[in-house]
Design an enzyme around this catalytic site. Structure first.
Site, PDB file in Angstrom:
ATOM      1  CG  ASP A 246      -5.781  -5.653  -0.128  1.00 25.71           C
ATOM      2  OD1 ASP A 246      -5.976  -6.781   0.342  1.00 25.71           O
ATOM      3  OD2 ASP A 246      -5.069  -4.801   0.419  1.00 25.71           O
TER       4      ASP A 246
ATOM      5  CG  HIS B   4      -3.807 -10.549   3.493  1.00 22.52           C
ATOM      6  ND1 HIS B   4      -5.100 -10.998   3.480  1.00 22.52           N
ATOM      7  CD2 HIS B   4      -3.869  -9.226   3.178  1.00 22.52           C
ATOM      8  CE1 HIS B   4      -5.915 -10.017   3.179  1.00 22.52           C
ATOM      9  NE2 HIS B   4      -5.195  -8.926   2.988  1.00 22.52           N
TER      10      HIS B   4
ATOM     11  CG  HIS C   5      -1.826  -1.153   1.311  1.00 18.99           C
ATOM     12  ND1 HIS C   5      -3.122  -1.114   0.849  1.00 18.99           N
ATOM     13  CD2 HIS C   5      -1.643  -2.408   1.778  1.00 18.99           C
ATOM     14  CE1 HIS C   5      -3.698  -2.291   1.034  1.00 18.99           C
ATOM     15  NE2 HIS C   5      -2.810  -3.094   1.591  1.00 18.99           N
TER      16      HIS C   5
ATOM     17  CG  ASP D 130      -1.244  -6.438   3.833  1.00 19.81           C
ATOM     18  OD1 ASP D 130      -1.466  -5.415   3.150  1.00 19.81           O
ATOM     19  OD2 ASP D 130      -2.053  -6.882   4.672  1.00 19.81           O
TER      20      ASP D 130
ATOM     21  CG  ASN E 240      -8.471  -7.204   8.121  1.00 19.12           C
ATOM     22  OD1 ASN E 240      -8.647  -8.404   8.336  1.00 19.12           O
ATOM     23  ND2 ASN E 240      -9.385  -6.448   7.551  1.00 19.12           N
TER      24      ASN E 240
ATOM     25  CG  PHE F 203      -7.553  -3.778  10.557  1.00 13.88           C
ATOM     26  CD1 PHE F 203      -7.379  -4.818  11.458  1.00 13.88           C
ATOM     27  CD2 PHE F 203      -8.836  -3.291  10.338  1.00 13.88           C
ATOM     28  CE1 PHE F 203      -8.463  -5.375  12.128  1.00 13.88           C
ATOM     29  CE2 PHE F 203      -9.928  -3.836  10.999  1.00 13.88           C
ATOM     30  CZ  PHE F 203      -9.750  -4.880  11.901  1.00 13.88           C
TER      31      PHE F 203
END
Length: 427
Positions: free
Chosen positions: A152, A232, A62, A305, A278, A323
């Site tokens: 996502d 994940h 991200h 992630d 998460n 999260f």
């Protein structure tokens, strides 16, 4: 431009490390040998006897830009990846605005072209605004460079929407990548349902929240012929469903994150947002199943992630904090130290899961040290031990409970198309 990386070591079959030097010319690997005449080269880098690998490939990060640049930017996130030895990263579309039209997606790629120091491939969403039931125009998004399609951050809640999305993705030869989370089973949960949640007085997240949606989706993938990739994976039930789907010949692939391989809910010492992620940290049986799934090929690759957040928002209770955990700068080091140094994994397996396999399953020209391949290369120090120090992060964010852990395998140099994009000396 001719560049030489000298005095390194590479992995050969049977996990042997052999002396090696890499000749780079015009952004490609021209030759790999034991030594070359240094006078032939414009630049020479000394690997100091350490490991040379293909640049790592992370299919799940991200980068937060546009929309959330107080958390991370494409520039800082890509520098963070480079510091971790990653040369290709795939960025999620939970942005503002969501890149759900060709114009919005192109705007993100314009920033990437200007600011990224590693190769960034941008996901496009499955549905408009991520939360609607209206499908995006996958064909138009593919034409402007969508890497794959994903919502996502949230699961696609309607089976019919997922079916239609998979059908279209299959017709375009694109992957459908899923954060699997049935919101009707959440019940306000913020961490794994178990003894630790009860002790801390926090609502738990069921196993079935994740696994039930994977079960739904693999049936749909079998019917549509889509390439379905699970983000994940965290539970033993999810591993079982994916394993059964693969045995049935369904085109399903999966990733696992370092924190789920290393930590369990019993490691959580207090109600602090740095431990909130998460999917959540699960139980010891889940961790064992994830490791087994990697070893037997049920799970294909490791992805970080990397999910940066502001320090203030993460320094709260599980009930209020968002999260997410950062991971680009610590992933290889943690996996190497925790698993290779202890003899659980081989170094060759780790490079396979973090470079070779993610490139293979998505058809990327990456993840390999071969003649003619892009000179995307990382050099790791397997000898010196150092504590993870968030003051040294290239990321804007420091939300990880791994700070202070002593690790080996820290990055010395990272090259993209033969150009150094991060070196320890210059950091």
């Amino acid at each position: 431009m001719k560049t030489l990386i000298k005095n390194g070591k590479i992995i050969k079959k049977a996990n042997q490390l052999i002396p090696a030097a890499v000749w780079i010319e015009d952004g490609k690997i021209k030759a790999i040998g034991t030594s070359f005449d240094e006078s032939l080269f414009d630049k020479v880098f000394d690997a100091k006897g350490q490991l040379i690998t293909p640049g790592l490939v992370d299919v799940h990060v991200h980068l937060r830009e546009p929309g959330f640049t107080y958390k991370e930017t494409i520039e800082t996130g890509s520098k963070s990846a480079a510091r971790g030895g990653f040369t290709t990263v795939c960025a999620m579309p939970n942005l503002n605005p969501v890149p759900d039209t060709p114009e919005k997606l192109k705007a993100v790629y314009d920033i990437i072209e200007k600011d990224a120091v590693v190769k960034v491939l941008q996901y496009a969403p499955i549905t408009e605004e991520l939360r609607s039931e209206t499908l995006t125009d996958q064909k138009a998004l593919k034409e402007v460079g969508a890497f794959a399609f994903t919502n996502d951050g949230v699961g696609v809640q309607t089976a019919g929407t997922m079916y239609l999305a998979m059908k279209e993705a299959a017709s375009l030869g694109m992957a459908l990548v899923a954060h699997t989370e049935d919101e009707s089973l959440l019940f306000g949960g913020v961490m794994h349902q178990g003894a630790v949640a009860e002790k801390l007085g926090l609502p738990g997240i069921l196993y079935s929240t994740e696994a039930s949606q994977i079960a739904r989706d693999v049936v749909l993938a079998g019917e549509t012929g889509a390439h379905y990739h699970v983000c994940h994976v965290s539970t033993k039930e999810s591993v079982r469903v994916i394993r059964d789907a693969k045995k049935a010949g369904i085109h399903v692939t999966a990733e696992v994150s370092p924190h789920h391989l290393i930590l369990v809910d019993e490691d959580i010492p207090e109600d602090h947002g740095f431990w909130k992620m998460n999917p959540p940290l699960r139980g010891t049986e889940d961790r064992a199943a994830l490791i087994e799934g990697l070893m037997d090929g049920t799970i294909d690759c490791i992805a970080t992630d990397h999910a940066p957040h502001g320090l203030e928002e993460k320094s709260q209770s599980f009930l209020k904090a968002p999260f997410g955990i950062v991971g680009s700068e610590t992933a290889f080091q943690l996996i190497y130290t925790h698993f290779v140094e202890t003899g659980k994994f081989t170094l060759e397996q780790v490079i396979d899961w973090m470079a070779v396999k993610p490139a293979e399953i998505f058809g990327l020209d990456a993840g390999t040290l071969t003649i003619g391949a892009p000179a995307d290369i990382a050099v790791f120090d397997l000898e010196e031990e150092a504590a993870i120090d968030d003051q040294e992060f290239e990321s804007q964010a420091v939300n990880t409970p791994f700070v202070g852990w002593k690790v080996k395998g820290n990055t010395l140099m990272t090259f993209v198309d033969g150009k150094p994009v991060w070196t320890k000396e210059e950091a």
